[in-house]
Design a protein around this motif. Sequence first.
Motif, PDB file in Angstrom:
ATOM      1  N   THR A 177      -0.911 -11.897  -6.358  1.00 24.45           N
ATOM      2  CA  THR A 177      -1.610 -10.648  -6.666  1.00 24.45           C
ATOM      3  C   THR A 177      -1.987  -9.915  -5.390  1.00 24.45           C
ATOM      4  OG1 THR A 177      -2.490 -11.637  -8.690  1.00 24.45           O
ATOM      5  CG2 THR A 177      -3.591  -9.661  -7.874  1.00 24.45           C
ATOM      6  N   ALA A 178      -2.456 -10.677  -4.394  1.00 23.41           N
ATOM      7  CA  ALA A 178      -2.811 -10.050  -3.117  1.00 23.41           C
ATOM      8  C   ALA A 178      -1.587  -9.409  -2.473  1.00 23.41           C
ATOM      9  CB  ALA A 178      -3.425 -11.092  -2.186  1.00 23.41           C
ATOM     10  N   LYS A 179      -0.453 -10.149  -2.543  1.00 25.55           N
ATOM     11  CA  LYS A 179       0.779  -9.593  -1.978  1.00 25.55           C
ATOM     12  C   LYS A 179       1.209  -8.346  -2.745  1.00 25.55           C
ATOM     13  CE  LYS A 179       2.574 -13.977  -0.190  1.00 25.55           C
ATOM     14  NZ  LYS A 179       3.656 -14.986  -0.301  1.00 25.55           N
ATOM     15  N   LEU A 180       1.063  -8.410  -4.093  1.00 27.98           N
ATOM     16  CA  LEU A 180       1.439  -7.253  -4.901  1.00 27.98           C
ATOM     17  C   LEU A 180       0.548  -6.053  -4.601  1.00 27.98           C
ATOM     18  CD1 LEU A 180       2.226  -8.862  -8.371  1.00 27.98           C
ATOM     19  CD2 LEU A 180       3.836  -7.715  -6.842  1.00 27.98           C
ATOM     20  N   ARG A 181      -0.743  -6.330  -4.372  1.00 30.68           N
ATOM     21  CA  ARG A 181      -1.642  -5.221  -4.026  1.00 30.68           C
ATOM     22  C   ARG A 181      -1.205  -4.554  -2.732  1.00 30.68           C
ATOM     23  NH1 ARG A 181      -6.136  -8.776  -5.570  1.00 30.68           N
ATOM     24  NH2 ARG A 181      -6.897  -8.145  -7.643  1.00 30.68           N
ATOM     25  N   VAL A 182      -0.853  -5.403  -1.751  1.00 29.89           N
ATOM     26  CA  VAL A 182      -0.393  -4.846  -0.473  1.00 29.89           C
ATOM     27  C   VAL A 182       0.898  -4.059  -0.680  1.00 29.89           C
ATOM     28  CG1 VAL A 182       0.472  -5.448   1.820  1.00 29.89           C
ATOM     29  CG2 VAL A 182      -1.511  -6.650   0.869  1.00 29.89           C
ATOM     30  N   ALA A 183       1.836  -4.677  -1.444  1.00 28.26           N
ATOM     31  CA  ALA A 183       3.108  -3.993  -1.691  1.00 28.26           C
ATOM     32  C   ALA A 183       2.896  -2.708  -2.482  1.00 28.26           C
ATOM     33  CB  ALA A 183       4.063  -4.925  -2.446  1.00 28.26           C
ATOM     34  N   ASN A 184       2.001  -2.775  -3.464  1.00 24.47           N
ATOM     35  CA  ASN A 184       1.724  -1.588  -4.274  1.00 24.47           C
ATOM     36  C   ASN A 184       1.106  -0.480  -3.442  1.00 24.47           C
ATOM     37  OD1 ASN A 184       1.773  -0.225  -6.731  1.00 24.47           O
ATOM     38  ND2 ASN A 184      -0.361  -0.752  -7.168  1.00 24.47           N
ATOM     39  N   SER A 185       0.189  -0.901  -2.550  1.00 21.81           N
ATOM     40  CA  SER A 185      -0.415   0.101  -1.658  1.00 21.81           C
ATOM     41  C   SER A 185       0.646   0.731  -0.772  1.00 21.81           C
ATOM     42  CB  SER A 185      -1.501  -0.569  -0.809  1.00 21.81           C
ATOM     43  OG  SER A 185      -2.035   0.347   0.117  1.00 21.81           O
ATOM     44  N   HIS A 186       1.551  -0.120  -0.275  1.00 24.09           N
ATOM     45  CA  HIS A 186       2.627   0.387   0.570  1.00 24.09           C
ATOM     46  C   HIS A 186       3.539   1.324  -0.218  1.00 24.09           C
ATOM     47  CE1 HIS A 186       5.457   0.523   3.838  1.00 24.09           C
ATOM     48  NE2 HIS A 186       6.428  -0.001   3.095  1.00 24.09           N
ATOM     49  N   LEU A 187       3.827   0.931  -1.491  1.00 24.86           N
ATOM     50  CA  LEU A 187       4.678   1.780  -2.323  1.00 24.86           C
ATOM     51  C   LEU A 187       4.017   3.118  -2.619  1.00 24.86           C
ATOM     52  CD1 LEU A 187       6.115  -0.813  -4.864  1.00 24.86           C
ATOM     53  CD2 LEU A 187       7.371   0.398  -3.068  1.00 24.86           C
ATOM     54  N   ARG A 188       2.679   3.072  -2.835  1.00 30.21           N
ATOM     55  CA  ARG A 188       1.980   4.346  -3.072  1.00 30.21           C
ATOM     56  C   ARG A 188       2.053   5.248  -1.850  1.00 30.21           C
ATOM     57  NH1 ARG A 188      -1.848   1.201  -6.056  1.00 30.21           N
ATOM     58  NH2 ARG A 188      -3.134   0.967  -4.168  1.00 30.21           N
ATOM     59  N   GLU A 189       1.938   4.618  -0.683  1.00 28.10           N
ATOM     60  CA  GLU A 189       2.063   5.422   0.540  1.00 28.10           C
ATOM     61  C   GLU A 189       3.469   6.006   0.664  1.00 28.10           C
ATOM     62  OE1 GLU A 189       0.978   2.915   3.729  1.00 28.10           O
ATOM     63  OE2 GLU A 189      -1.147   2.789   3.177  1.00 28.10           O
ATOM     64  N   LEU A 190       4.469   5.170   0.333  1.00 26.31           N
ATOM     65  CA  LEU A 190       5.849   5.672   0.380  1.00 26.31           C
ATOM     66  C   LEU A 190       6.060   6.779  -0.642  1.00 26.31           C
ATOM     67  CD1 LEU A 190       7.895   2.351   0.757  1.00 26.31           C
ATOM     68  CD2 LEU A 190       7.490   4.097   2.506  1.00 26.31           C
ATOM     69  N   ASP A 191       5.441   6.583  -1.849  1.00 26.48           N
ATOM     70  CA  ASP A 191       5.584   7.590  -2.892  1.00 26.48           C
ATOM     71  C   ASP A 191       4.955   8.917  -2.467  1.00 26.48           C
ATOM     72  OD1 ASP A 191       6.521   8.130  -5.614  1.00 26.48           O
ATOM     73  OD2 ASP A 191       4.393   8.427  -6.050  1.00 26.48           O
ATOM     74  N   LYS A 192       3.790   8.802  -1.798  1.00 27.91           N
ATOM     75  CA  LYS A 192       3.142  10.030  -1.309  1.00 27.91           C
ATOM     76  C   LYS A 192       4.010  10.708  -0.251  1.00 27.91           C
ATOM     77  CE  LYS A 192      -1.658   8.586  -2.079  1.00 27.91           C
ATOM     78  NZ  LYS A 192      -2.934   8.220  -1.423  1.00 27.91           N
ATOM     79  N   ALA A 193       4.579   9.865   0.632  1.00 22.66           N
ATOM     80  CA  ALA A 193       5.445  10.422   1.677  1.00 22.66           C
ATOM     81  C   ALA A 193       6.673  11.079   1.062  1.00 22.66           C
ATOM     82  CB  ALA A 193       5.855   9.319   2.655  1.00 22.66           C
ATOM     83  N   LYS A 194       7.226  10.410   0.023  1.00 24.10           N
ATOM     84  CA  LYS A 194       8.406  10.967  -0.651  1.00 24.10           C
ATOM     85  C   LYS A 194       8.063  12.289  -1.333  1.00 24.10           C
ATOM     86  CE  LYS A 194       8.981  10.182  -4.595  1.00 24.10           C
ATOM     87  NZ  LYS A 194       8.971   9.585  -5.929  1.00 24.10           N
ATOM     88  N   THR A 195       6.881  12.296  -2.013  1.00 23.59           N
ATOM     89  CA  THR A 195       6.464  13.524  -2.698  1.00 23.59           C
ATOM     90  C   THR A 195       6.254  14.656  -1.696  1.00 23.59           C
ATOM     91  OG1 THR A 195       5.392  12.200  -4.408  1.00 23.59           O
ATOM     92  CG2 THR A 195       4.738  14.511  -4.239  1.00 23.59           C
ATOM     93  N   LEU A 196       5.636  14.289  -0.570  1.00 26.32           N
ATOM     94  CA  LEU A 196       5.422  15.305   0.470  1.00 26.32           C
ATOM     95  C   LEU A 196       6.755  15.815   1.000  1.00 26.32           C
ATOM     96  CD1 LEU A 196       3.468  16.835   2.316  1.00 26.32           C
ATOM     97  CD2 LEU A 196       3.528  14.885   3.870  1.00 26.32           C
ATOM     98  N   PHE A 197       7.695  14.870   1.187  1.00 23.24           N
ATOM     99  CA  PHE A 197       9.020  15.271   1.673  1.00 23.24           C
ATOM    100  C   PHE A 197       9.704  16.199   0.674  1.00 23.24           C
ATOM    101  CE2 PHE A 197      13.590  14.444   1.351  1.00 23.24           C
ATOM    102  CZ  PHE A 197      14.011  14.942   2.570  1.00 23.24           C
ATOM    103  N   LEU A 198       9.629  15.827  -0.630  1.00 20.71           N
ATOM    104  CA  LEU A 198      10.258  16.669  -1.639  1.00 20.71           C
ATOM    105  C   LEU A 198       9.638  18.062  -1.658  1.00 20.71           C
ATOM    106  CD1 LEU A 198      10.639  14.206  -4.651  1.00 20.71           C
ATOM    107  CD2 LEU A 198      12.459  15.154  -3.228  1.00 20.71           C
TER     108      LEU A 198
END
Length: 729
Positions: free
Chosen positions: A488-509
Amino acid sequence: MFKLLLSVVSIINFSLGVIVLRNRSVQQRVRYSFVIFSFITALWVFVNLMTGLSQAPFWVWSMYSTGALLSTSALIWVSFLVKKTIQKLHFIFIVLCGIIFFCLSYTPLIIYEIRSVTLGGFEGEVGPLFSIYTFYIAGTLIITVFRVINKFFHSFGIEKTRFLYVTFGVIIFASVSLIGSFILPIFGTLKFLPFDTLSSVIFLFLVTYAIIRYRLMNVKRVITRSLLFSLVVLIISSAFTAGTLLASRVFDKTDTGARIGVNIAVAIVVVLFLNPIKNFLAKITDKIFFKGQVDYQMVTQRMSDLIAATLERDQLLGTCATTLANELKIKKNTILFCNSALKSAVLYYSNQPSQNSAAVESIKTHLFNEYSSIISFFTEHTEIKVREEEERKAEDLPASDYQRELTAIVRELEARDISVVVPVLSEHGEHAFVFLSDKQSGDIYDNRDINLLELLRSQLTSALEKSRLYEDVKQFNIRLRLKVKEATAKLRVANSHLRELDKAKTLFLSVASHQLRTPLAGIKGFLSMILDGDFGELQKQVREILEDVYANSNRLIRLVNTFLNVSRIEAGRISLMRDNHDLVPMGKKVVNELQFTAQDKGLALTFETNKDEIVANVDLDKIEDVVINLTDNAIKYTAAGTIIVRLIDKGDKVRIEVQDTGEGLEAKEIKTLFHKFVRGERGLHTHTDGSGLGLYIAKRVAEMHNGEIGVTSDGIGKGCIFWFEVGKG
């Protein structure tokens, strides 16, 4: 009165010898030596009694002759009782000396002259060998006393208490006999001779008490049953005696018939009341000598219920130790649980039920090493062992490695105050050893106890196996929770990272879409002007190419707008322009606009509604975009057949459906179809130009209207119905 006392003592000594002779649970050497000692004591007391009834010198000579045998048999019995071996030559020497002095006692060499005989003594002179006779008697009695005292100081627990009474009895008897009957007569003092007989009464009382109260030589039950039999005989005899006396007083001596009738009546009464009297006396003797008897059936039921109801090992063994001690009425019960593979052990005490296995590992290892010899021996010899039986077995066995090992184990059990060992073994190397101390009543462990322990051992074996499985499951759950926590801790870290990537992707789009939109608008404008002839006439071939470029620029602009809509939705920068609108014209408009596209594919595109006017408070442009998207998808993924756009008034809601006869969907596809960048599997092969964002935007628009969107399909090749519902208000 003293003569009556001597008679009783003589009879009791003889009876005690008979009782021990019949009790085969006593070790053979101890049993036979005590029987001989008891018979000689009875004879010696009887001879002393006869000195008070007869003036014959024979009884004085017999008093000293039996005295020689008495000291000899006492030494032999005590030596066997305290487990001291007597070498064969020494044994022969002691017996020969006793026989020699027995014979010499009938000569003037021991008693030179007898002038008068008194109860337990005489007046006269001793012979020339009386001092040597006294030395022999003194030597045997001193050795006897020393061996009893030495055994007392080297004993533990209930055995120490037994030998306390034996020690006092032997010291009193030996001291009084030695001084009054042998030492003082050397100096001419004979008036204390009767006191040795009196001291034998004290000795007999103390030894009998040790037998009854502390099961010396394990003859308590035989004695109590003999006492019961004696009481019954006494009552029967008293009844017949009383009947005879009554008949002699009431009836004439010549009236034989009346006397016979009275005796018959007494006999009938005795027969009728014999069994109740015997049961009554049995209860009284049991209450005195066997108070706190164990109800084995009830104990078995209670222990079985306890073992069946407990899964946790610490609670099981701790409670078993306490309950077994209470139910069997033993002083202390200890259960040793060990793990042979880990070389660790835990003790559970009956007086410390809260003991558990959370001890420090070093303590567990120390306990395992401390009990290693017991663990090793009883892991190999798995039967229930009673210490006293093993002690007798060790004494009877010839010298060997096993005999020495057994002797060492018996000594260790004695030092730890362990009377019974119940090994509970498992094939997984996790063993329990139940250590029982002496019973509070002083009784021995008989067959009923062993049968109960055998039954409990089998149940405890199964219970420990269940406890092991329960512990394994518990440890597995703990490990699983830790793994889940880590994951769960790893998933939280990965999820946080994915949210950051998603924000970056949205900003890029968003940035990319804005940057692309302006030049695309210019391209589209210039292409429109060229196609309209603002820059002159175009050749047919060039026009066809430019029309394709113009169509692709429109598609690219729509894609850019889609990306912009996604970025605005996720950034929360899109808002609804709600107003009351009639949705029927909007539906017809969409169908009309896409009619040519459908006809190009040979599809029939129709519009249906259940009312001519359906008004709802919505953002009409965004609803129209959703309908266009659903209808356009239906046209793309339908090879042949019909597409129906339905507008349904459901009272407080409006439902829009787009039904096709296209490729259909699998159930697993429907679950993720409205996620970003997700398309149907067959659509990826037939139309590669989709973005996978149209349905995602449609879902978000429906949610912004507090509505719902979904799809139903009967399977591959059976078409689909895409629908969404919004409220009218």
